[in-house]
Design a protein around this motif. Structure first.
Motif, PDB file in Angstrom:
ATOM      1  N   GLU A  63       0.844  -1.200   0.000  1.00  0.00           N
ATOM      2  CA  GLU A  63       0.000   0.000   0.000  1.00  0.00           C
ATOM      3  C   GLU A  63       0.874   1.243   0.000  1.00  0.00           C
ATOM      4  OE1 GLU A  63      -2.744  -0.209   3.264  1.00  0.00           O
ATOM      5  OE2 GLU A  63      -3.692  -2.021   2.487  1.00  0.00           O
ATOM      6  N   GLY A  64       0.582   2.154  -0.929  1.00  0.00           N
ATOM      7  CA  GLY A  64       1.351   3.381  -1.062  1.00  0.00           C
ATOM      8  C   GLY A  64       2.532   3.266  -2.004  1.00  0.00           C
ATOM      9  N   ARG A  65       2.840   2.088  -2.470  1.00  0.00           N
ATOM     10  CA  ARG A  65       3.969   1.892  -3.388  1.00  0.00           C
ATOM     11  C   ARG A  65       3.562   2.224  -4.819  1.00  0.00           C
ATOM     12  NH1 ARG A  65       8.994  -0.461  -1.365  1.00  0.00           N
ATOM     13  NH2 ARG A  65       8.485  -1.158   0.719  1.00  0.00           N
ATOM     14  N   GLY A  79      14.223  -6.366  -5.897  1.00  0.00           N
ATOM     15  CA  GLY A  79      13.577  -7.039  -7.016  1.00  0.00           C
ATOM     16  C   GLY A  79      12.209  -6.476  -7.308  1.00  0.00           C
ATOM     17  N   ASN A  80      11.551  -7.095  -8.250  1.00  0.00           N
ATOM     18  CA  ASN A  80      10.201  -6.705  -8.634  1.00  0.00           C
ATOM     19  C   ASN A  80       9.243  -7.828  -8.276  1.00  0.00           C
ATOM     20  OD1 ASN A  80      11.092  -4.289  -9.846  1.00  0.00           O
ATOM     21  ND2 ASN A  80      11.651  -5.397 -11.687  1.00  0.00           N
ATOM     22  N   THR A  81       8.020  -7.461  -7.993  1.00  0.00           N
ATOM     23  CA  THR A  81       6.996  -8.439  -7.691  1.00  0.00           C
ATOM     24  C   THR A  81       5.755  -8.129  -8.519  1.00  0.00           C
ATOM     25  OG1 THR A  81       5.679  -9.425  -5.927  1.00  0.00           O
ATOM     26  CG2 THR A  81       6.253  -7.125  -5.656  1.00  0.00           C
ATOM     27  N   LEU A  82       5.115  -9.163  -9.032  1.00  0.00           N
ATOM     28  CA  LEU A  82       3.929  -9.014  -9.868  1.00  0.00           C
ATOM     29  C   LEU A  82       2.699  -9.446  -9.078  1.00  0.00           C
ATOM     30  CD1 LEU A  82       5.431 -10.563 -13.096  1.00  0.00           C
ATOM     31  CD2 LEU A  82       5.023  -8.156 -12.678  1.00  0.00           C
ATOM     32  N   HIS A  83       1.630  -8.646  -9.194  1.00  0.00           N
ATOM     33  CA  HIS A  83       0.410  -8.943  -8.457  1.00  0.00           C
ATOM     34  C   HIS A  83      -0.813  -8.661  -9.320  1.00  0.00           C
ATOM     35  CE1 HIS A  83       2.092  -9.692  -4.485  1.00  0.00           C
ATOM     36  NE2 HIS A  83       2.985  -8.783  -4.792  1.00  0.00           N
ATOM     37  N   ILE A  84      -1.881  -9.390  -9.045  1.00  0.00           N
ATOM     38  CA  ILE A  84      -3.167  -9.134  -9.685  1.00  0.00           C
ATOM     39  C   ILE A  84      -3.673  -7.801  -9.151  1.00  0.00           C
ATOM     40  CG2 ILE A  84      -5.549  -9.920  -9.900  1.00  0.00           C
ATOM     41  CD1 ILE A  84      -4.454 -12.782  -9.537  1.00  0.00           C
ATOM     42  N   ALA A  85      -4.258  -6.997 -10.054  1.00  0.00           N
ATOM     43  CA  ALA A  85      -4.711  -5.672  -9.652  1.00  0.00           C
ATOM     44  C   ALA A  85      -6.020  -5.320 -10.330  1.00  0.00           C
ATOM     45  CB  ALA A  85      -3.647  -4.633  -9.997  1.00  0.00           C
ATOM     46  N   SER A  86      -6.743  -4.412  -9.678  1.00  0.00           N
ATOM     47  CA  SER A  86      -7.965  -3.862 -10.257  1.00  0.00           C
ATOM     48  C   SER A  86      -7.917  -2.346 -10.110  1.00  0.00           C
ATOM     49  CB  SER A  86      -9.203  -4.434  -9.565  1.00  0.00           C
ATOM     50  OG  SER A  86      -9.254  -4.005  -8.227  1.00  0.00           O
ATOM     51  N   SER A  87      -8.705  -1.668 -10.941  1.00  0.00           N
ATOM     52  CA  SER A  87      -8.747  -0.215 -10.917  1.00  0.00           C
ATOM     53  C   SER A  87      -9.682   0.251  -9.810  1.00  0.00           C
ATOM     54  CB  SER A  87      -9.215   0.309 -12.272  1.00  0.00           C
ATOM     55  OG  SER A  87      -9.383   1.706 -12.207  1.00  0.00           O
ATOM     56  N   LEU A  88      -9.194   1.118  -8.940  1.00  0.00           N
ATOM     57  CA  LEU A  88      -9.993   1.637  -7.840  1.00  0.00           C
ATOM     58  C   LEU A  88     -11.166   2.471  -8.352  1.00  0.00           C
ATOM     59  CD1 LEU A  88     -10.126   1.936  -4.697  1.00  0.00           C
ATOM     60  CD2 LEU A  88      -8.863   4.054  -4.993  1.00  0.00           C
ATOM     61  N   GLU A  89     -10.918   3.295  -9.386  1.00  0.00           N
ATOM     62  CA  GLU A  89     -11.969   4.160  -9.926  1.00  0.00           C
ATOM     63  C   GLU A  89     -12.753   3.516 -11.062  1.00  0.00           C
ATOM     64  OE1 GLU A  89      -8.691   5.681 -10.222  1.00  0.00           O
ATOM     65  OE2 GLU A  89      -8.702   7.064  -8.543  1.00  0.00           O
ATOM     66  N   ARG A  90     -12.441   2.239 -11.336  1.00  0.00           N
ATOM     67  CA  ARG A  90     -13.097   1.503 -12.436  1.00  0.00           C
ATOM     68  C   ARG A  90     -12.854   2.180 -13.779  1.00  0.00           C
ATOM     69  NH1 ARG A  90     -16.957  -2.323 -10.044  1.00  0.00           N
ATOM     70  NH2 ARG A  90     -16.955  -1.916  -7.832  1.00  0.00           N
ATOM     71  N   ASP A 114      -4.988   0.233  -1.956  1.00  0.00           N
ATOM     72  CA  ASP A 114      -5.576  -0.688  -0.995  1.00  0.00           C
ATOM     73  C   ASP A 114      -5.317  -2.114  -1.465  1.00  0.00           C
ATOM     74  OD1 ASP A 114      -7.051  -1.618   1.154  1.00  0.00           O
ATOM     75  OD2 ASP A 114      -8.989  -1.305   0.193  1.00  0.00           O
ATOM     76  N   VAL A 115      -5.462  -3.052  -0.567  1.00  0.00           N
ATOM     77  CA  VAL A 115      -5.386  -4.472  -0.907  1.00  0.00           C
ATOM     78  C   VAL A 115      -6.678  -5.105  -0.397  1.00  0.00           C
ATOM     79  CG1 VAL A 115      -4.135  -6.629  -0.592  1.00  0.00           C
ATOM     80  CG2 VAL A 115      -2.877  -4.475  -0.670  1.00  0.00           C
ATOM     81  N   LEU A 116      -7.406  -5.746  -1.306  1.00  0.00           N
ATOM     82  CA  LEU A 116      -8.674  -6.362  -0.950  1.00  0.00           C
ATOM     83  C   LEU A 116      -8.675  -7.800  -1.443  1.00  0.00           C
ATOM     84  CD1 LEU A 116     -11.504  -5.932   0.273  1.00  0.00           C
ATOM     85  CD2 LEU A 116     -12.272  -5.281  -2.013  1.00  0.00           C
ATOM     86  N   ASP A 117      -8.744  -8.751  -0.539  1.00  0.00           N
ATOM     87  CA  ASP A 117      -8.743 -10.181  -0.866  1.00  0.00           C
ATOM     88  C   ASP A 117      -7.549 -10.569  -1.736  1.00  0.00           C
ATOM     89  OD1 ASP A 117     -11.108 -10.558   0.551  1.00  0.00           O
ATOM     90  OD2 ASP A 117     -12.341 -10.055  -1.202  1.00  0.00           O
ATOM     91  N   GLY A 118      -6.379 -10.024  -1.450  1.00  0.00           N
ATOM     92  CA  GLY A 118      -5.166 -10.367  -2.174  1.00  0.00           C
ATOM     93  C   GLY A 118      -5.017  -9.666  -3.510  1.00  0.00           C
ATOM     94  N   VAL A 119      -5.943  -8.754  -3.844  1.00  0.00           N
ATOM     95  CA  VAL A 119      -5.891  -8.022  -5.112  1.00  0.00           C
ATOM     96  C   VAL A 119      -5.508  -6.572  -4.802  1.00  0.00           C
ATOM     97  CG1 VAL A 119      -7.228  -7.219  -7.098  1.00  0.00           C
ATOM     98  CG2 VAL A 119      -7.631  -9.502  -6.154  1.00  0.00           C
ATOM     99  N   LEU A 120      -4.506  -6.062  -5.522  1.00  0.00           N
ATOM    100  CA  LEU A 120      -4.113  -4.671  -5.340  1.00  0.00           C
ATOM    101  C   LEU A 120      -5.143  -3.777  -6.007  1.00  0.00           C
ATOM    102  CD1 LEU A 120      -0.294  -4.816  -6.199  1.00  0.00           C
ATOM    103  CD2 LEU A 120      -1.413  -5.241  -4.014  1.00  0.00           C
ATOM    104  N   ARG A 121      -5.591  -2.784  -5.298  1.00  0.00           N
ATOM    105  CA  ARG A 121      -6.499  -1.796  -5.885  1.00  0.00           C
ATOM    106  C   ARG A 121      -5.661  -0.564  -6.158  1.00  0.00           C
ATOM    107  NH1 ARG A 121     -11.869  -1.727  -2.469  1.00  0.00           N
ATOM    108  NH2 ARG A 121     -12.015   0.094  -3.788  1.00  0.00           N
ATOM    109  N   VAL A 122      -5.566  -0.196  -7.439  1.00  0.00           N
ATOM    110  CA  VAL A 122      -4.630   0.843  -7.858  1.00  0.00           C
ATOM    111  C   VAL A 122      -5.354   1.994  -8.534  1.00  0.00           C
ATOM    112  CG1 VAL A 122      -2.755  -0.820  -8.135  1.00  0.00           C
ATOM    113  CG2 VAL A 122      -4.182  -0.253 -10.104  1.00  0.00           C
ATOM    114  N   THR A 123      -4.665   3.114  -8.581  1.00  0.00           N
ATOM    115  CA  THR A 123      -5.144   4.284  -9.304  1.00  0.00           C
ATOM    116  C   THR A 123      -3.979   4.876 -10.072  1.00  0.00           C
ATOM    117  OG1 THR A 123      -6.342   6.370  -9.114  1.00  0.00           O
ATOM    118  CG2 THR A 123      -4.754   5.888  -7.383  1.00  0.00           C
ATOM    119  N   ARG A 124      -4.302   5.575 -11.150  1.00  0.00           N
ATOM    120  CA  ARG A 124      -3.274   6.188 -11.991  1.00  0.00           C
ATOM    121  C   ARG A 124      -2.469   7.182 -11.144  1.00  0.00           C
ATOM    122  NH1 ARG A 124      -3.096   6.804 -17.564  1.00  0.00           N
ATOM    123  NH2 ARG A 124      -5.254   6.083 -17.652  1.00  0.00           N
TER     124      ARG A 124
END
Length: 178
Positions: free
Chosen positions: A110-112, A135-146, A159-169
């Motif tokens: 969160e915040g990265r 190193g780098n890490t890859l994670h499943i993500a969804s758009s916070l603002e859709r 945010d992280v919700l159920d193991g999914v990163l919620r990201v914004t531009r």
């Protein structure tokens, strides 16, 4: 006195060989042995170094100098303490403070800042690469603002919700260094 020096040298060499073979098992077994003294410097590696240097220096001083046994023992002891101090300062203490694991909690993301590697649709999932440590890490993500986020878009993990990163531009203003 020479027997003492040879015993110290042999004991130190045997300790070194055994510690290479048994590694951490021996170190952890002996590590608590001197805890009652509450001196952080008294680690098995430091003690073995001091004993080995004392034995080797004592042998050399007896054989190749004309010094009295007491004086050669004093010089060997000072040398042993000096070398053990250097080993503790240069090797043991930095290794104790080093990172032991590359593990992390997903909440630490969160915040990265990351970068979209697989496009994120408005109502689905994509993938984000986040730099973590060395190193780098890859994670499943969804758009916070859709909103759709194409590959290569810089994002921030909100945010992280159920193991999914919620990201914004990531909004970058001119003159900002990111």
């Amino acid at each position: 006195m020479e027997t003492l020096y040879w015993s110290c040298l042999a004991g130190g060499i045997i300790f070194a060989v055994v510690s290479v073979v048994l590694g951490d098992i021996l170190s952890h077994a002996l590590d608590g042995l001197l805890d009652f003294l509450s001196v952080d410097v008294l680690k098995p590696m430091v003690i073995a170094t001091a004993v080995t240097v004392f034995g080797g220096a004592g042998i050399l001083l007896l054989r190749y100098t004309g010094l009295h046994q007491g004086l050669s023992a004093l010089i060997a002891g000072i040398g042993a303490i000096g070398v053990a101090g250097v080993v503790y300062t240069v090797y043991v203490r930095p290794m104790e403070n080093s990172e032991n694991s590359t593990g992390y909690s997903i909440r630490e993301l969160e915040g990265r800042i990351g970068e979209v590697t697989i496009p994120i649709p408005p109502e689905g999932y994509g993938e984000v690469m986040v730099r973590l440590g060395a190193g780098n890490t890859l994670h499943i993500a969804s758009s916070l603002e859709r909103l759709p986020l194409p590959a290569g878009t810089r994002v921030v993990v909100v945010d992280v919700l159920d193991g999914v990163l919620r990201v914004t531009r990531l909004e970058e203003r001119k003159g900002d260094v990111v």
